[in-house]
Design a protein around this motif. Structure first.
Motif, PDB file in Angstrom:
ATOM      1  N   GLY A 210       0.838  -1.190   0.000  1.00 42.93           N
ATOM      2  CA  GLY A 210       0.000   0.000   0.000  1.00 42.93           C
ATOM      3  C   GLY A 210       0.873   1.239   0.000  1.00 42.93           C
ATOM      4  O   GLY A 210       2.108   1.149   0.076  1.00 42.93           O
ATOM      5  N   PRO A 211       0.255   2.417  -0.090  1.00 49.20           N
ATOM      6  CA  PRO A 211       1.029   3.663  -0.116  1.00 49.20           C
ATOM      7  C   PRO A 211       1.985   3.764   1.067  1.00 49.20           C
ATOM      8  O   PRO A 211       1.590   3.588   2.212  1.00 49.20           O
ATOM      9  CB  PRO A 211      -0.055   4.748  -0.045  1.00 49.20           C
ATOM     10  CG  PRO A 211      -1.280   4.091  -0.598  1.00 49.20           C
ATOM     11  CD  PRO A 211      -1.202   2.653  -0.177  1.00 49.20           C
ATOM     12  N   GLY A 212       3.268   4.012   0.765  1.00 49.10           N
ATOM     13  CA  GLY A 212       4.257   4.148   1.822  1.00 49.10           C
ATOM     14  C   GLY A 212       4.840   2.844   2.323  1.00 49.10           C
ATOM     15  O   GLY A 212       5.600   2.833   3.299  1.00 49.10           O
TER      16      GLY A 212
ATOM     17  N   ALA B  65      -6.317  -7.141  -6.345  1.00 51.70           N
ATOM     18  CA  ALA B  65      -5.200  -7.844  -6.962  1.00 51.70           C
ATOM     19  C   ALA B  65      -3.946  -6.979  -6.902  1.00 51.70           C
ATOM     20  O   ALA B  65      -4.007  -5.752  -6.775  1.00 51.70           O
ATOM     21  CB  ALA B  65      -5.534  -8.203  -8.404  1.00 51.70           C
ATOM     22  N   PHE B  66      -2.798  -7.623  -7.028  1.00 55.10           N
ATOM     23  CA  PHE B  66      -1.526  -6.947  -6.812  1.00 55.10           C
ATOM     24  C   PHE B  66      -1.297  -5.814  -7.817  1.00 55.10           C
ATOM     25  O   PHE B  66      -0.994  -4.685  -7.408  1.00 55.10           O
ATOM     26  CB  PHE B  66      -0.389  -7.964  -6.879  1.00 55.10           C
ATOM     27  CG  PHE B  66       0.965  -7.380  -6.576  1.00 55.10           C
ATOM     28  CD1 PHE B  66       1.252  -6.855  -5.316  1.00 55.10           C
ATOM     29  CD2 PHE B  66       1.963  -7.350  -7.538  1.00 55.10           C
ATOM     30  CE1 PHE B  66       2.489  -6.324  -5.021  1.00 55.10           C
ATOM     31  CE2 PHE B  66       3.209  -6.814  -7.246  1.00 55.10           C
ATOM     32  CZ  PHE B  66       3.477  -6.302  -5.992  1.00 55.10           C
ATOM     33  N   ARG B  67      -1.462  -6.103  -9.101  1.00 48.87           N
ATOM     34  CA  ARG B  67      -1.127  -5.039 -10.087  1.00 48.87           C
ATOM     35  C   ARG B  67      -2.020  -3.808  -9.955  1.00 48.87           C
ATOM     36  O   ARG B  67      -1.498  -2.692  -9.860  1.00 48.87           O
ATOM     37  CB  ARG B  67      -1.186  -5.597 -11.514  1.00 48.87           C
ATOM     38  CG  ARG B  67      -0.930  -4.484 -12.517  1.00 48.87           C
ATOM     39  CD  ARG B  67      -0.703  -4.969 -13.901  1.00 48.87           C
ATOM     40  NE  ARG B  67      -0.496  -3.827 -14.809  1.00 48.87           N
ATOM     41  CZ  ARG B  67      -0.011  -3.916 -16.025  1.00 48.87           C
ATOM     42  NH1 ARG B  67       0.361  -5.076 -16.493  1.00 48.87           N
ATOM     43  NH2 ARG B  67       0.140  -2.839 -16.776  1.00 48.87           N
ATOM     44  N   PRO B  68      -3.349  -3.932  -9.966  1.00 47.87           N
ATOM     45  CA  PRO B  68      -4.151  -2.706  -9.809  1.00 47.87           C
ATOM     46  C   PRO B  68      -3.923  -2.031  -8.457  1.00 47.87           C
ATOM     47  O   PRO B  68      -4.023  -0.804  -8.341  1.00 47.87           O
ATOM     48  CB  PRO B  68      -5.587  -3.193  -9.951  1.00 47.87           C
ATOM     49  CG  PRO B  68      -5.543  -4.652  -9.768  1.00 47.87           C
ATOM     50  CD  PRO B  68      -4.198  -5.097 -10.221  1.00 47.87           C
ATOM     51  N   GLY B  69      -3.589  -2.822  -7.450  1.00 45.25           N
ATOM     52  CA  GLY B  69      -3.347  -2.258  -6.133  1.00 45.25           C
ATOM     53  C   GLY B  69      -2.126  -1.352  -6.102  1.00 45.25           C
ATOM     54  O   GLY B  69      -2.179  -0.230  -5.603  1.00 45.25           O
ATOM     55  N   ILE B  70      -1.019  -1.818  -6.677  1.00 40.34           N
ATOM     56  CA  ILE B  70       0.207  -1.002  -6.638  1.00 40.34           C
ATOM     57  C   ILE B  70       0.169   0.123  -7.664  1.00 40.34           C
ATOM     58  O   ILE B  70       0.890   1.112  -7.535  1.00 40.34           O
ATOM     59  CB  ILE B  70       1.477  -1.861  -6.822  1.00 40.34           C
ATOM     60  CG1 ILE B  70       1.540  -2.477  -8.220  1.00 40.34           C
ATOM     61  CG2 ILE B  70       1.570  -2.933  -5.747  1.00 40.34           C
ATOM     62  CD1 ILE B  70       2.862  -3.178  -8.516  1.00 40.34           C
ATOM     63  N   SER B  71      -0.684  -0.027  -8.677  1.00 39.74           N
ATOM     64  CA  SER B  71      -0.778   1.019  -9.703  1.00 39.74           C
ATOM     65  C   SER B  71      -1.317   2.334  -9.150  1.00 39.74           C
ATOM     66  O   SER B  71      -1.112   3.393  -9.752  1.00 39.74           O
ATOM     67  CB  SER B  71      -1.682   0.551 -10.854  1.00 39.74           C
ATOM     68  OG  SER B  71      -1.128  -0.565 -11.513  1.00 39.74           O
ATOM     69  N   THR B  72      -1.991   2.270  -8.003  1.00 41.03           N
ATOM     70  CA  THR B  72      -2.570   3.495  -7.433  1.00 41.03           C
ATOM     71  C   THR B  72      -1.541   4.385  -6.762  1.00 41.03           C
ATOM     72  O   THR B  72      -1.827   5.546  -6.485  1.00 41.03           O
ATOM     73  CB  THR B  72      -3.657   3.136  -6.405  1.00 41.03           C
ATOM     74  OG1 THR B  72      -3.075   2.387  -5.325  1.00 41.03           O
ATOM     75  CG2 THR B  72      -4.762   2.294  -7.044  1.00 41.03           C
ATOM     76  N   TYR B  73      -0.341   3.833  -6.475  1.00 34.78           N
ATOM     77  CA  TYR B  73       0.638   4.649  -5.755  1.00 34.78           C
ATOM     78  C   TYR B  73       2.064   4.524  -6.269  1.00 34.78           C
ATOM     79  O   TYR B  73       2.926   5.322  -5.885  1.00 34.78           O
ATOM     80  CB  TYR B  73       0.627   4.328  -4.255  1.00 34.78           C
ATOM     81  CG  TYR B  73       1.076   2.921  -3.900  1.00 34.78           C
ATOM     82  CD1 TYR B  73       2.405   2.662  -3.556  1.00 34.78           C
ATOM     83  CD2 TYR B  73       0.190   1.863  -3.870  1.00 34.78           C
ATOM     84  CE1 TYR B  73       2.823   1.376  -3.200  1.00 34.78           C
ATOM     85  CE2 TYR B  73       0.592   0.588  -3.514  1.00 34.78           C
ATOM     86  CZ  TYR B  73       1.904   0.355  -3.180  1.00 34.78           C
ATOM     87  OH  TYR B  73       2.306  -0.919  -2.837  1.00 34.78           O
ATOM     88  N   LEU B  74       2.342   3.590  -7.139  1.00 34.01           N
ATOM     89  CA  LEU B  74       3.708   3.383  -7.607  1.00 34.01           C
ATOM     90  C   LEU B  74       3.889   4.049  -8.960  1.00 34.01           C
ATOM     91  O   LEU B  74       3.085   3.865  -9.869  1.00 34.01           O
ATOM     92  CB  LEU B  74       4.017   1.887  -7.710  1.00 34.01           C
ATOM     93  CG  LEU B  74       5.480   1.496  -7.877  1.00 34.01           C
ATOM     94  CD1 LEU B  74       6.283   1.892  -6.643  1.00 34.01           C
ATOM     95  CD2 LEU B  74       5.591  -0.011  -8.119  1.00 34.01           C
ATOM     96  N   SER B  75       4.958   4.826  -9.095  1.00 27.52           N
ATOM     97  CA  SER B  75       5.203   5.467 -10.382  1.00 27.52           C
ATOM     98  C   SER B  75       6.701   5.720 -10.552  1.00 27.52           C
ATOM     99  O   SER B  75       7.465   5.628  -9.604  1.00 27.52           O
ATOM    100  CB  SER B  75       4.445   6.789 -10.478  1.00 27.52           C
ATOM    101  OG  SER B  75       4.845   7.673  -9.455  1.00 27.52           O
TER     102      SER B  75
ATOM    103  N   LEU C 299       5.897   0.381 -13.686  1.00 29.33           N
ATOM    104  CA  LEU C 299       6.881   1.453 -13.838  1.00 29.33           C
ATOM    105  C   LEU C 299       7.158   1.802 -15.293  1.00 29.33           C
ATOM    106  O   LEU C 299       7.920   2.736 -15.576  1.00 29.33           O
ATOM    107  CB  LEU C 299       8.189   1.066 -13.146  1.00 29.33           C
ATOM    108  CG  LEU C 299       8.146   0.939 -11.617  1.00 29.33           C
ATOM    109  CD1 LEU C 299       9.496   0.456 -11.095  1.00 29.33           C
ATOM    110  CD2 LEU C 299       7.766   2.266 -10.976  1.00 29.33           C
ATOM    111  N   GLY C 300       6.570   1.042 -16.225  1.00 33.36           N
ATOM    112  CA  GLY C 300       6.739   1.333 -17.638  1.00 33.36           C
ATOM    113  C   GLY C 300       7.964   0.701 -18.272  1.00 33.36           C
ATOM    114  O   GLY C 300       8.357   1.087 -19.382  1.00 33.36           O
ATOM    115  N   LYS C 301       8.568  -0.289 -17.602  1.00 38.04           N
ATOM    116  CA  LYS C 301       9.721  -0.973 -18.192  1.00 38.04           C
ATOM    117  C   LYS C 301       9.246  -2.069 -19.138  1.00 38.04           C
ATOM    118  O   LYS C 301       8.327  -2.831 -18.821  1.00 38.04           O
ATOM    119  CB  LYS C 301      10.603  -1.581 -17.090  1.00 38.04           C
ATOM    120  CG  LYS C 301      11.283  -0.554 -16.204  1.00 38.04           C
ATOM    121  CD  LYS C 301      12.403  -1.191 -15.372  1.00 38.04           C
ATOM    122  CE  LYS C 301      13.587  -1.551 -16.212  1.00 38.04           C
ATOM    123  NZ  LYS C 301      14.779  -1.895 -15.406  1.00 38.04           N
ATOM    124  N   GLN C 302       9.868  -2.164 -20.299  1.00 41.64           N
ATOM    125  CA  GLN C 302       9.493  -3.205 -21.248  1.00 41.64           C
ATOM    126  C   GLN C 302       9.893  -4.581 -20.743  1.00 41.64           C
ATOM    127  O   GLN C 302       9.197  -5.566 -20.976  1.00 41.64           O
ATOM    128  CB  GLN C 302      10.137  -2.933 -22.608  1.00 41.64           C
ATOM    129  CG  GLN C 302       9.565  -1.723 -23.327  1.00 41.64           C
ATOM    130  CD  GLN C 302      10.130  -1.578 -24.732  1.00 41.64           C
ATOM    131  OE1 GLN C 302      11.148  -2.186 -25.078  1.00 41.64           O
ATOM    132  NE2 GLN C 302       9.462  -0.780 -25.546  1.00 41.64           N
TER     133      GLN C 302
END
Length: 304
Positions: free
Chosen positions: A159-161, A294-304, A234-237
């Motif tokens: 989660g965030p932080g 789920a893991f991917r949508p969960g981390i997409s809200t705060y990871l960039s 993070l946008g890595k191929q």
């Protein structure tokens, strides 16, 4: 209901405190006297009908708990450590076992009617790691206390932080990401929001009384899949990985784990390699009303 909360300034504690406030609970938060980094950390990030009161005390100081817990109806006990600091008296046995015993004794003194306890997925009598073994011993104290309880055993929480995903994101950003062993070991990351939801619901959930719940996300994923998912967000191929043989890594950890800057200990390596996935994740979601994140949508809200 007045709730006594330990670990309120921690990563999980912040989420639980926000949920308590939103649901209208009056919350008494334990804070170690003289703790320099606690100022402002008890300010909830949400508004709601609940209230927050900070009281001085320490889970290793039994007398302070007896004073701090006066008037409380329920306890949510979150305090735990993932890394020992023996030189400072911070060990798994002292924090997980002695600390829990002290909190339980204060709860019995004040006639607390509900004890919601954070354990850990993998806690068991024959555990290899001291972390899981002491978590198991704490569970046994809770069960033997005579106080109606609910025990949760979370997998790794995101989660965030958080430290877990953000640390791995730093590794993924490197040109080559190190992986210990083959990377196939399974984890079942669970969102902090889910954890906060079930902990707060457990305060009044009759069906959950005297039950223990594995607490994970919707599905297990391998460590390598976690790295790849973080890379995608993070946008890595492609996440380029280098697998480090355990025979090489273990002597390095033996030599370096005593230094706080070194990112992993033998205990953490043992737990990582044995995996951390639920046997029955659906039981949690069948009992409590909480979203499956789920893991991917969960981390997409705060990871960039």
């Amino acid at each position: 209901m007045k709730v006594f909360l330990t670990g309120a300034t921690g990563f999980v504690g912040k989420g639980v405190l926000d949920r308590l406030i939103a649901e209208g609970y009056d919350t008494v938060c334990l804070s170690r006297p003289g703790r320099a980094d606690s100022k402002g950390k008890l300010l909830p990030e949400v508004t709601g009908p609940g209230s927050v009161t900070e009281v001085a005390g320490d889970i290793l100081d039994a007398e302070s708990l007896k004073t701090a817990m006066a008037g409380c109806d329920a306890v949510i006990h979150l305090v735990g450590i993932i890394r020992e600091q023996p030189g400072k008296g911070i060990t798994f046995s002292r924090i997980h076992v002695d600390g829990t015993r002290n909190v339980l004794e204060a709860a019995k003194l004040h006639g607390v009617k509900r004890f919601v306890h954070m354990s850990a997925l993998g806690s068991r009598e024959n555990a290899t790691s001291q972390y899981h073994l002491t978590k198991y011993k704490a569970e046994q104290l809770v069960k033997a206390s005579g106080i109606p309880y609910v025990i949760f055993q979370p997998s790794v929480i995101f989660g965030p932080g958080d430290e877990f995903v953000n640390m791995l994101a730093d590794l993924v950003r490197m040109p080559v990401t190190p992986v210990l062993g083959n990377g196939s070991y399974l984890l079942q990351p669970v969102a902090r929001k889910t954890v906060a939801d079930v902990f707060v619901q457990a305060l009044n959930h009759r069906e959950a009384t005297n039950q223990t719940y594995e607490t994970g996300g919707p599905a297990p994923v391998s460590y390598e899949q976690i790295l790849d998912t973080i890379g995608e967000v993070l946008g890595k191929q492609k996440v380029r990985k280098i697998h480090i043989p355990l025979a090489f890594m273990k002597p390095v950890i033996n030599a370096m784990e005593g230094f706080s800057f070194f990112p992993i200990t033998n205990t953490q390596l043992t737990m990582l390699l044995e995996g951390n996935a639920c046997r029955d994740a659906e039981r949690l979601y069948d009992t409590f009303s909480t979203e499956k994140i789920a893991f991917r949508p969960g981390i997409s809200t705060y990871l960039s």
